[in-house]
Write an enzyme that holds these catalytic residues in place. Structure first.
Site, PDB file in Angstrom:
ATOM      1  N   GLU A  41     -59.016   7.396   3.605  1.00 29.41           N
ATOM      2  CA  GLU A  41     -58.167   6.218   3.622  1.00 29.41           C
ATOM      3  C   GLU A  41     -56.732   6.567   3.997  1.00 29.41           C
ATOM      4  OE1 GLU A  41     -60.450   3.152   0.753  1.00 29.41           O
ATOM      5  OE2 GLU A  41     -59.134   4.520  -0.292  1.00 29.41           O
ATOM      6  N   CYS A 100     -48.878   6.739   4.490  1.00 28.28           N
ATOM      7  CA  CYS A 100     -49.418   7.721   3.552  1.00 28.28           C
ATOM      8  C   CYS A 100     -50.746   8.208   4.122  1.00 28.28           C
ATOM      9  CB  CYS A 100     -49.598   7.030   2.198  1.00 28.28           C
ATOM     10  SG  CYS A 100     -50.290   8.094   0.946  1.00 28.28           S
ATOM     11  N   CYS A 144     -61.182  15.742  -3.062  1.00 26.58           N
ATOM     12  CA  CYS A 144     -60.272  16.826  -3.431  1.00 26.58           C
ATOM     13  C   CYS A 144     -60.950  17.674  -4.497  1.00 26.58           C
ATOM     14  CB  CYS A 144     -58.963  16.262  -3.974  1.00 26.58           C
ATOM     15  SG  CYS A 144     -57.761  17.551  -4.383  1.00 26.58           S
ATOM     16  N   CYS A 195     -57.595  16.594 -10.734  1.00 25.04           N
ATOM     17  CA  CYS A 195     -56.575  16.153 -11.689  1.00 25.04           C
ATOM     18  C   CYS A 195     -57.171  14.991 -12.491  1.00 25.04           C
ATOM     19  CB  CYS A 195     -55.310  15.723 -10.957  1.00 25.04           C
ATOM     20  SG  CYS A 195     -54.591  17.080 -10.012  1.00 25.04           S
ATOM     21  N   CYS A 242     -56.667  11.125 -11.338  1.00 23.45           N
ATOM     22  CA  CYS A 242     -56.705  10.797  -9.913  1.00 23.45           C
ATOM     23  C   CYS A 242     -58.123  10.460  -9.457  1.00 23.45           C
ATOM     24  CB  CYS A 242     -56.166  11.987  -9.114  1.00 23.45           C
ATOM     25  SG  CYS A 242     -56.365  11.809  -7.332  1.00 23.45           S
ATOM     26  N   CYS A 270     -51.135   4.703  -5.164  1.00 28.26           N
ATOM     27  CA  CYS A 270     -51.307   6.157  -5.356  1.00 28.26           C
ATOM     28  C   CYS A 270     -52.462   6.418  -6.303  1.00 28.26           C
ATOM     29  CB  CYS A 270     -50.109   6.792  -6.046  1.00 28.26           C
ATOM     30  SG  CYS A 270     -48.569   6.490  -5.280  1.00 28.26           S
TER      31      CYS A 270
HETATM   32  N1  SAH Z   1     -52.895  16.314  -3.567  1.00 28.44           N
HETATM   33  C1  SAH Z   1     -51.528  16.060  -3.410  1.00 28.44           C
HETATM   34  C2  SAH Z   1     -51.225  14.787  -2.645  1.00 28.44           C
HETATM   35  C3  SAH Z   1     -52.037  13.542  -2.913  1.00 28.44           C
HETATM   36  S1  SAH Z   1     -51.801  12.663  -4.385  1.00 28.44           S
HETATM   37  C4  SAH Z   1     -50.828  16.036  -4.737  1.00 28.44           C
HETATM   38  O1  SAH Z   1     -51.506  16.000  -5.756  1.00 28.44           O
HETATM   39  O2  SAH Z   1     -49.599  16.116  -4.740  1.00 28.44           O
HETATM   40  C5  SAH Z   1     -50.224  11.824  -4.220  1.00 28.44           C
HETATM   41  C6  SAH Z   1     -49.533  11.587  -5.577  1.00 28.44           C
HETATM   42  O3  SAH Z   1     -50.186  10.560  -6.338  1.00 28.44           O
HETATM   43  C7  SAH Z   1     -49.537  12.823  -6.456  1.00 28.44           C
HETATM   44  O4  SAH Z   1     -48.301  13.016  -7.071  1.00 28.44           O
HETATM   45  C8  SAH Z   1     -50.595  12.466  -7.459  1.00 28.44           C
HETATM   46  O5  SAH Z   1     -50.489  13.234  -8.591  1.00 28.44           O
HETATM   47  C9  SAH Z   1     -50.347  11.002  -7.666  1.00 28.44           C
HETATM   48  N2  SAH Z   1     -51.473  10.310  -8.308  1.00 28.44           N
HETATM   49  C10 SAH Z   1     -52.770  10.648  -8.289  1.00 28.44           C
HETATM   50  N3  SAH Z   1     -53.501   9.748  -8.994  1.00 28.44           N
HETATM   51  C11 SAH Z   1     -52.637   8.827  -9.455  1.00 28.44           C
HETATM   52  C12 SAH Z   1     -52.796   7.636 -10.233  1.00 28.44           C
HETATM   53  N4  SAH Z   1     -53.989   7.215 -10.635  1.00 28.44           N
HETATM   54  N5  SAH Z   1     -51.697   6.920 -10.512  1.00 28.44           N
HETATM   55  C13 SAH Z   1     -50.484   7.316 -10.066  1.00 28.44           C
HETATM   56  N6  SAH Z   1     -50.280   8.418  -9.337  1.00 28.44           N
HETATM   57  C14 SAH Z   1     -51.338   9.170  -9.034  1.00 28.44           C
HETATM   58 FE1  SF4 Z   2     -56.246  16.328  -5.572  1.00 30.52          FE
HETATM   59 FE2  SF4 Z   2     -55.653  13.977  -6.691  1.00 30.52          FE
HETATM   60 FE3  SF4 Z   2     -54.904  16.251  -7.868  1.00 30.52          FE
HETATM   61 FE4  SF4 Z   2     -53.700  15.481  -5.580  1.00 30.52          FE
HETATM   62  S1  SF4 Z   2     -53.653  14.406  -7.550  1.00 30.52           S
HETATM   63  S2  SF4 Z   2     -54.481  17.537  -6.100  1.00 30.52           S
HETATM   64  S3  SF4 Z   2     -55.459  14.498  -4.532  1.00 30.52           S
HETATM   65  S4  SF4 Z   2     -57.032  15.580  -7.541  1.00 30.52           S
END
Ligand code: SAH
Ligand code: SF4
Length: 376
Positions: A102, A115, A122, A126, A129, A351
Protein backbone atom coordinates in the site's frame (compact mmCIF):
# COMPACT_ATOMS: atom_id res chain seq x y z
CA UNK A 1 19.52 -24.66 -29.66
CA UNK A 2 16.31 -25.61 -27.91
CA UNK A 3 17.94 -25.07 -24.54
CA UNK A 4 19.06 -21.64 -25.67
CA UNK A 5 15.60 -20.76 -26.90
CA UNK A 6 14.05 -21.84 -23.61
CA UNK A 7 16.44 -19.77 -21.56
CA UNK A 8 15.75 -16.85 -23.88
CA UNK A 9 12.07 -17.10 -23.16
CA UNK A 10 12.32 -17.62 -19.42
CA UNK A 11 15.08 -15.12 -18.75
CA UNK A 12 13.62 -12.09 -17.06
CA UNK A 13 14.13 -8.67 -18.56
CA UNK A 14 15.80 -5.96 -16.53
CA UNK A 15 13.31 -3.44 -15.21
CA UNK A 16 14.94 -0.12 -16.02
CA UNK A 17 12.47 1.88 -13.94
CA UNK A 18 14.72 1.47 -10.88
CA UNK A 19 17.99 2.14 -12.69
CA UNK A 20 20.01 4.99 -11.16
CA UNK A 21 22.16 7.44 -13.10
CA UNK A 22 25.31 5.53 -12.17
CA UNK A 23 23.79 2.24 -13.36
CA UNK A 24 22.78 3.82 -16.67
CA UNK A 25 26.23 5.25 -17.17
CA UNK A 26 27.86 1.88 -16.57
CA UNK A 27 25.48 0.14 -18.97
CA UNK A 28 25.84 2.77 -21.67
CA UNK A 29 29.59 2.53 -21.47
CA UNK A 30 29.37 -1.22 -21.99
CA UNK A 31 27.22 -0.59 -25.04
CA UNK A 32 29.78 1.87 -26.39
CA UNK A 33 27.52 4.90 -25.86
CA UNK A 34 28.27 8.32 -24.43
CA UNK A 35 27.43 8.69 -20.70
CA UNK A 36 25.26 11.81 -21.25
CA UNK A 37 22.65 9.62 -22.91
CA UNK A 38 21.74 8.56 -19.39
CA UNK A 39 20.31 12.04 -18.82
CA UNK A 40 18.08 11.81 -21.87
CA UNK A 41 16.86 8.36 -20.93
CA UNK A 42 16.17 9.23 -17.29
CA UNK A 43 14.12 12.26 -18.33
CA UNK A 44 12.03 10.13 -20.68
CA UNK A 45 11.35 7.64 -17.92
CA UNK A 46 10.76 9.89 -14.91
CA UNK A 47 9.72 13.27 -16.32
CA UNK A 48 7.69 12.19 -19.31
CA UNK A 49 6.60 8.79 -18.01
CA UNK A 50 7.52 6.97 -21.21
CA UNK A 51 7.30 3.16 -21.00
CA UNK A 52 8.39 2.28 -24.50
CA UNK A 53 11.95 2.82 -25.72
CA UNK A 54 10.56 3.36 -29.23
CA UNK A 55 9.12 6.71 -28.05
CA UNK A 56 12.52 8.09 -27.01
CA UNK A 57 12.91 10.23 -30.11
CA UNK A 58 16.34 11.71 -29.35
CA UNK A 59 17.95 8.28 -28.92
CA UNK A 60 19.35 6.33 -31.87
CA UNK A 61 17.23 3.49 -33.20
CA UNK A 62 20.12 1.10 -32.61
CA UNK A 63 20.32 1.94 -28.89
CA UNK A 64 16.54 1.89 -28.47
CA UNK A 65 16.41 -1.60 -29.99
CA UNK A 66 19.28 -2.80 -27.83
CA UNK A 67 17.63 -1.53 -24.66
CA UNK A 68 14.26 -3.00 -25.59
CA UNK A 69 15.93 -6.35 -26.12
CA UNK A 70 17.52 -6.55 -22.68
CA UNK A 71 15.04 -4.65 -20.62
CA UNK A 72 11.74 -2.91 -20.14
CA UNK A 73 10.22 -0.03 -18.18
CA UNK A 74 7.52 -1.57 -16.05
CA UNK A 75 5.56 0.25 -13.41
CA UNK A 76 3.88 -1.88 -10.74
CA UNK A 77 0.18 -2.42 -11.35
CA UNK A 78 -2.40 -0.47 -9.35
CA UNK A 79 -5.12 -2.76 -8.04
CA UNK A 80 -7.32 -0.17 -6.31
CA UNK A 81 -7.26 3.51 -5.45
CA UNK A 82 -9.35 4.87 -2.58
CA UNK A 83 -9.97 8.48 -1.64
CA UNK A 84 -10.76 9.49 1.93
CA UNK A 85 -13.24 12.21 2.85
CA UNK A 86 -10.23 14.28 3.94
CA UNK A 87 -8.52 13.97 0.54
CA UNK A 88 -6.02 11.30 1.62
CA UNK A 89 -5.52 8.66 -1.07
CA UNK A 90 -4.50 5.05 -0.71
CA UNK A 91 -3.39 2.76 -3.48
CA UNK A 92 -3.16 -1.00 -3.33
CA UNK A 93 -0.34 -2.00 -5.67
CA UNK A 94 0.69 -5.42 -6.99
CA UNK A 95 4.28 -6.44 -6.29
CA UNK A 96 6.24 -8.89 -8.43
CA UNK A 97 6.06 -11.42 -5.62
CA UNK A 98 2.31 -11.62 -6.31
CA UNK A 99 1.35 -9.98 -3.03
CA UNK A 100 0.30 -6.37 -2.74
CA UNK A 101 1.53 -3.34 -0.87
CA UNK A 102 0.00 0.00 0.00
CA UNK A 103 0.97 3.61 -0.64
CA UNK A 104 -0.68 6.70 0.81
CA UNK A 105 -0.79 10.36 -0.26
CA UNK A 106 -1.60 12.98 2.37
CA UNK A 107 -2.43 16.45 1.02
CA UNK A 108 -1.93 19.39 3.39
CA UNK A 109 -1.86 23.14 2.93
CA UNK A 110 1.12 23.90 0.74
CA UNK A 111 2.52 20.42 0.76
CA UNK A 112 1.77 16.82 -0.07
CA UNK A 113 3.40 13.82 1.55
CA UNK A 114 3.68 10.47 -0.15
CA UNK A 115 4.15 7.54 2.18
CA UNK A 116 5.74 4.65 0.27
CA UNK A 117 6.34 1.00 1.14
CA UNK A 118 9.71 -0.75 1.04
CA UNK A 119 8.62 -4.33 1.70
CA UNK A 120 5.45 -6.40 1.65
CA UNK A 121 4.89 -7.14 5.32
CA UNK A 122 7.68 -6.77 7.86
CA UNK A 123 9.76 -9.24 9.84
CA UNK A 124 10.28 -7.02 12.87
CA UNK A 125 6.93 -7.61 14.54
CA UNK A 126 6.52 -4.41 16.55
CA UNK A 127 3.64 -5.13 18.90
CA UNK A 128 1.48 -2.15 17.84
CA UNK A 129 1.89 -2.37 14.04
CA UNK A 130 -0.51 -4.19 11.74
CA UNK A 131 2.15 -4.58 9.03
CA UNK A 132 4.37 -6.32 11.57
CA UNK A 133 1.51 -8.55 12.65
CA UNK A 134 1.19 -9.97 9.14
CA UNK A 135 4.85 -11.08 9.05
CA UNK A 136 7.36 -10.69 6.24
CA UNK A 137 6.40 -11.52 2.70
CA UNK A 138 8.93 -10.00 0.31
CA UNK A 139 11.31 -7.16 -0.47
CA UNK A 140 10.18 -4.63 -3.05
CA UNK A 141 12.53 -4.02 -5.98
CA UNK A 142 14.00 -0.56 -6.64
CA UNK A 143 11.53 -0.26 -9.55
CA UNK A 144 8.62 -1.04 -7.26
CA UNK A 145 9.72 1.53 -4.69
CA UNK A 146 10.43 4.40 -7.07
CA UNK A 147 7.49 3.22 -9.22
CA UNK A 148 5.17 4.24 -6.37
CA UNK A 149 6.33 7.84 -6.73
CA UNK A 150 5.82 7.69 -10.48
CA UNK A 151 2.29 6.30 -10.10
CA UNK A 152 1.35 8.99 -7.58
CA UNK A 153 2.86 11.81 -9.64
CA UNK A 154 0.92 10.77 -12.72
CA UNK A 155 -2.41 10.61 -10.88
CA UNK A 156 -1.86 13.77 -8.82
CA UNK A 157 -0.84 15.91 -11.78
CA UNK A 158 -4.40 15.38 -13.00
CA UNK A 159 -6.04 15.81 -9.58
CA UNK A 160 -4.11 19.00 -8.75
CA UNK A 161 -3.40 20.61 -12.16
CA UNK A 162 -2.63 24.00 -10.54
CA UNK A 163 0.10 22.73 -8.28
CA UNK A 164 3.55 22.60 -9.80
CA UNK A 165 4.21 19.63 -7.61
CA UNK A 166 1.64 17.74 -5.61
CA UNK A 167 4.21 15.41 -4.05
CA UNK A 168 6.56 17.67 -2.10
CA UNK A 169 7.71 15.10 0.47
CA UNK A 170 8.33 11.36 0.40
CA UNK A 171 8.54 9.30 3.56
CA UNK A 172 9.52 5.63 3.67
CA UNK A 173 6.92 5.01 6.34
CA UNK A 174 4.62 2.65 4.52
CA UNK A 175 4.92 -1.11 4.85
CA UNK A 176 8.25 -2.64 5.76
CA UNK A 177 11.61 -1.80 7.29
CA UNK A 178 13.59 0.19 4.70
CA UNK A 179 17.02 -0.65 6.11
CA UNK A 180 16.37 -4.38 5.73
CA UNK A 181 15.95 -3.85 1.98
CA UNK A 182 18.93 -1.56 1.81
CA UNK A 183 20.20 -1.57 -1.78
CA UNK A 184 16.79 -1.29 -3.39
CA UNK A 185 15.74 1.49 -1.03
CA UNK A 186 18.94 3.43 -1.67
CA UNK A 187 18.60 3.17 -5.45
CA UNK A 188 14.99 4.34 -5.26
CA UNK A 189 15.84 7.19 -2.87
CA UNK A 190 18.61 8.31 -5.21
CA UNK A 191 16.13 8.52 -8.07
CA UNK A 192 13.64 10.43 -5.90
CA UNK A 193 16.32 13.04 -5.09
CA UNK A 194 17.96 13.21 -8.53
CA UNK A 195 16.86 16.15 -10.71
CA UNK A 196 16.76 13.70 -13.60
CA UNK A 197 14.39 11.61 -11.49
CA UNK A 198 11.80 13.24 -9.22
CA UNK A 199 13.95 16.14 -8.00
CA UNK A 200 12.75 16.09 -4.40
CA UNK A 201 15.10 17.81 -1.94
CA UNK A 202 17.14 15.57 0.36
CA UNK A 203 15.48 17.36 3.27
CA UNK A 204 12.13 16.11 2.06
CA UNK A 205 12.94 12.46 1.47
CA UNK A 206 12.84 10.66 4.81
CA UNK A 207 13.88 7.11 5.59
CA UNK A 208 12.21 5.81 8.74
CA UNK A 209 13.78 2.94 10.67
CA UNK A 210 12.78 1.01 13.74
CA UNK A 211 16.46 0.94 14.69
CA UNK A 212 18.47 -1.34 12.42
CA UNK A 213 21.78 0.03 13.71
CA UNK A 214 24.17 -1.52 11.13
CA UNK A 215 21.90 -0.14 8.42
CA UNK A 216 22.26 3.38 9.87
CA UNK A 217 26.07 3.05 9.69
CA UNK A 218 25.75 1.91 6.07
CA UNK A 219 23.54 4.92 5.38
CA UNK A 220 26.34 7.23 6.49
CA UNK A 221 28.40 5.92 3.57
CA UNK A 222 25.61 6.07 1.02
CA UNK A 223 23.18 8.95 1.37
CA UNK A 224 22.30 12.21 3.06
CA UNK A 225 18.54 11.79 2.91
CA UNK A 226 16.62 12.68 6.06
CA UNK A 227 16.32 10.08 8.79
CA UNK A 228 13.57 9.28 11.27
CA UNK A 229 13.81 6.71 14.03
CA UNK A 230 10.89 4.92 15.63
CA UNK A 231 11.73 5.19 19.30
CA UNK A 232 8.32 4.75 21.00
CA UNK A 233 9.79 4.21 24.48
CA UNK A 234 12.21 6.07 26.75
CA UNK A 235 13.86 2.96 28.25
CA UNK A 236 15.07 -0.43 27.02
CA UNK A 237 12.70 -2.46 29.16
CA UNK A 238 9.62 -0.94 27.58
CA UNK A 239 11.15 -0.64 24.11
CA UNK A 240 12.05 -4.35 24.17
CA UNK A 241 8.33 -5.10 24.42
CA UNK A 242 7.14 -2.65 21.79
CA UNK A 243 9.97 -2.80 19.24
CA UNK A 244 11.58 -6.26 19.57
CA UNK A 245 14.65 -5.31 17.49
CA UNK A 246 15.65 -3.25 20.52
CA UNK A 247 16.81 -6.49 22.18
CA UNK A 248 19.50 -6.68 19.52
CA UNK A 249 20.26 -2.96 19.19
CA UNK A 250 19.41 -1.15 22.44
CA UNK A 251 18.59 2.54 22.70
CA UNK A 252 22.14 3.70 23.54
CA UNK A 253 23.55 2.03 20.39
CA UNK A 254 20.74 3.44 18.29
CA UNK A 255 21.27 7.00 19.50
CA UNK A 256 25.01 6.74 19.00
CA UNK A 257 24.53 5.65 15.38
CA UNK A 258 22.04 8.49 14.87
CA UNK A 259 24.46 11.08 16.24
CA UNK A 260 27.02 9.91 13.69
CA UNK A 261 24.45 10.05 10.92
CA UNK A 262 23.42 13.55 11.99
CA UNK A 263 26.97 14.75 11.30
CA UNK A 264 26.26 13.88 7.66
CA UNK A 265 23.32 16.20 7.55
CA UNK A 266 25.15 19.39 8.34
CA UNK A 267 23.83 22.43 10.16
CA UNK A 268 20.14 23.00 10.63
CA UNK A 269 19.09 19.45 9.75
CA UNK A 270 18.17 17.10 12.56
CA UNK A 271 16.89 13.56 12.96
CA UNK A 272 13.20 13.01 13.64
CA UNK A 273 12.24 10.86 16.62
CA UNK A 274 8.88 9.15 16.15
CA UNK A 275 6.94 8.23 19.25
CA UNK A 276 3.63 6.41 18.96
CA UNK A 277 1.51 7.16 22.04
CA UNK A 278 -0.36 4.13 23.33
CA UNK A 279 -2.91 4.43 26.12
CA UNK A 280 -1.59 3.23 29.47
CA UNK A 281 1.65 1.97 27.92
CA UNK A 282 4.09 4.79 27.16
CA UNK A 283 2.20 8.05 27.64
CA UNK A 284 2.48 8.74 31.38
CA UNK A 285 4.19 11.88 32.76
CA UNK A 286 7.17 9.76 33.84
CA UNK A 287 7.65 8.57 30.25
CA UNK A 288 7.75 12.16 29.04
CA UNK A 289 10.27 13.03 31.76
CA UNK A 290 12.46 10.02 30.91
CA UNK A 291 12.28 10.84 27.22
CA UNK A 292 13.31 14.43 27.84
CA UNK A 293 16.30 13.20 29.84
CA UNK A 294 17.25 10.60 27.25
CA UNK A 295 17.21 13.09 24.37
CA UNK A 296 18.74 15.98 26.32
CA UNK A 297 21.94 16.13 24.25
CA UNK A 298 20.46 14.78 21.05
CA UNK A 299 19.41 17.45 18.56
CA UNK A 300 16.13 16.24 17.12
CA UNK A 301 12.52 16.94 16.29
CA UNK A 302 9.98 14.79 18.10
CA UNK A 303 6.95 13.58 16.18
CA UNK A 304 4.17 12.12 18.32
CA UNK A 305 1.82 9.67 16.62
CA UNK A 306 -1.40 8.85 18.48
CA UNK A 307 -1.81 5.08 18.14
CA UNK A 308 -4.00 4.00 15.24
CA UNK A 309 -6.10 1.01 16.17
CA UNK A 310 -6.56 -2.10 14.06
CA UNK A 311 -8.54 -5.27 14.79
CA UNK A 312 -6.97 -7.46 17.46
CA UNK A 313 -4.21 -5.02 18.40
CA UNK A 314 -5.14 -5.00 22.09
CA UNK A 315 -4.03 -1.36 22.37
CA UNK A 316 -5.93 1.90 22.58
CA UNK A 317 -5.26 5.47 21.51
CA UNK A 318 -4.86 7.87 24.44
CA UNK A 319 -7.34 10.74 24.79
CA UNK A 320 -6.48 13.94 22.96
CA UNK A 321 -6.02 15.57 26.37
CA UNK A 322 -3.36 13.00 27.26
CA UNK A 323 -1.63 13.48 23.90
CA UNK A 324 -1.62 17.22 24.38
CA UNK A 325 -0.26 16.89 27.94
CA UNK A 326 2.57 14.64 26.74
CA UNK A 327 3.43 17.10 24.00
CA UNK A 328 3.36 20.05 26.41
CA UNK A 329 5.73 18.35 28.82
CA UNK A 330 8.28 17.86 26.06
CA UNK A 331 7.83 21.39 24.76
CA UNK A 332 8.31 22.58 28.34
CA UNK A 333 11.61 20.68 28.38
CA UNK A 334 12.74 22.65 25.32
CA UNK A 335 12.01 20.20 22.48
CA UNK A 336 10.48 20.89 19.13
CA UNK A 337 7.44 18.61 19.09
CA UNK A 338 4.64 18.00 16.61
CA UNK A 339 1.72 15.64 16.82
CA UNK A 340 0.84 13.84 13.63
CA UNK A 341 -2.81 14.34 12.84
CA UNK A 342 -4.53 11.15 11.92
CA UNK A 343 -5.48 11.15 8.27
CA UNK A 344 -7.39 8.82 6.00
CA UNK A 345 -8.83 6.77 8.82
CA UNK A 346 -12.00 5.96 6.91
CA UNK A 347 -9.92 4.10 4.32
CA UNK A 348 -7.47 2.54 6.84
CA UNK A 349 -4.63 4.68 5.52
CA UNK A 350 -3.23 5.88 8.84
CA UNK A 351 0.25 4.95 10.15
CA UNK A 352 0.45 1.34 11.13
CA UNK A 353 -2.78 0.41 9.40
CA UNK A 354 -1.25 -0.69 6.11
CA UNK A 355 -1.57 -4.36 5.45
CA UNK A 356 -1.61 -4.75 1.68
CA UNK A 357 -2.69 -8.16 0.57
CA UNK A 358 -0.55 -11.21 0.98
CA UNK A 359 -1.08 -13.84 -1.69
CA UNK A 360 0.31 -16.68 0.46
CA UNK A 361 -1.74 -15.64 3.45
CA UNK A 362 -4.88 -15.61 1.37
CA UNK A 363 -4.04 -19.08 0.17
CA UNK A 364 -3.35 -20.16 3.75
CA UNK A 365 -6.65 -18.71 4.85
CA UNK A 366 -8.46 -20.55 2.06
CA UNK A 367 -6.80 -23.73 3.22
CA UNK A 368 -7.88 -23.12 6.81
CA UNK A 369 -11.38 -22.43 5.63
CA UNK A 370 -11.39 -25.69 3.74
CA UNK A 371 -10.04 -27.52 6.79
CA UNK A 372 -12.69 -25.87 8.92
CA UNK A 373 -15.34 -26.93 6.45
CA UNK A 374 -14.08 -30.51 6.71
CA UNK A 375 -13.00 -30.63 3.08
CA UNK A 376 -9.34 -31.57 3.78
N1 SAH B 1 9.52 0.20 9.53
C1 SAH B 1 9.75 1.57 9.64
C2 SAH B 1 8.83 2.42 8.78
C3 SAH B 1 7.36 2.06 8.69
S1 SAH B 1 6.32 2.36 10.03
C4 SAH B 1 9.67 2.02 11.07
O1 SAH B 1 9.21 1.25 11.90
O2 SAH B 1 10.14 3.13 11.35
C5 SAH B 1 6.08 4.14 10.10
C6 SAH B 1 5.79 4.65 11.52
O3 SAH B 1 4.48 4.29 11.97
C7 SAH B 1 6.75 4.07 12.55
O4 SAH B 1 7.20 5.05 13.44
C8 SAH B 1 5.88 3.07 13.24
O5 SAH B 1 6.39 2.72 14.46
C9 SAH B 1 4.56 3.78 13.28
N2 SAH B 1 3.43 2.88 13.56
C10 SAH B 1 3.33 1.57 13.31
N3 SAH B 1 2.12 1.10 13.70
C11 SAH B 1 1.45 2.15 14.20
C12 SAH B 1 0.14 2.30 14.75
N4 SAH B 1 -0.72 1.28 14.82
N5 SAH B 1 -0.24 3.52 15.15
C13 SAH B 1 0.61 4.57 15.04
N6 SAH B 1 1.84 4.49 14.54
C14 SAH B 1 2.27 3.29 14.13
FE1 SF4 C 1 8.05 -3.21 10.74
FE2 SF4 C 1 5.83 -2.01 11.61
FE3 SF4 C 1 7.93 -2.31 13.23
FE4 SF4 C 1 8.07 -0.57 11.18
S1 SF4 C 1 6.69 -0.45 12.94
S2 SF4 C 1 9.62 -2.09 11.80
S3 SF4 C 1 6.82 -1.68 9.64
S4 SF4 C 1 6.70 -3.98 12.36
Amino acid sequence: LLEYAVSEVTEKKVNFLGYTKAQWEALLEQLGEKPYRSQQILKWIHHRYIDDFADMSDISKRLRDQLAEIGEIREPEVITEKVSTDGTRKWLIRAESGSAMEMVFIPEDGRGTLCVSSQVGCALDCSFCSTGKQGFNSDLTASEIVGQVRIARKVLEKVYPDRVRAVTNVVLMGMGEPLLNFDNVIAAVELMMDDLGYGISKRKVTISTSGVVPGIYKLIETTDASLAISLHAPNDELRNQLVPINRKYPIADLLEACKKYAKNLGEKRVITVEYTLIDGVNEQPEHAAQLAKLLKDFPCKINLIPFNPFPGSGYKRPSSVAVRAFQDRLIGAGFSVTTRTTRGEDINAACGQLVGEVADKTRRQEKYQRIAAGAV
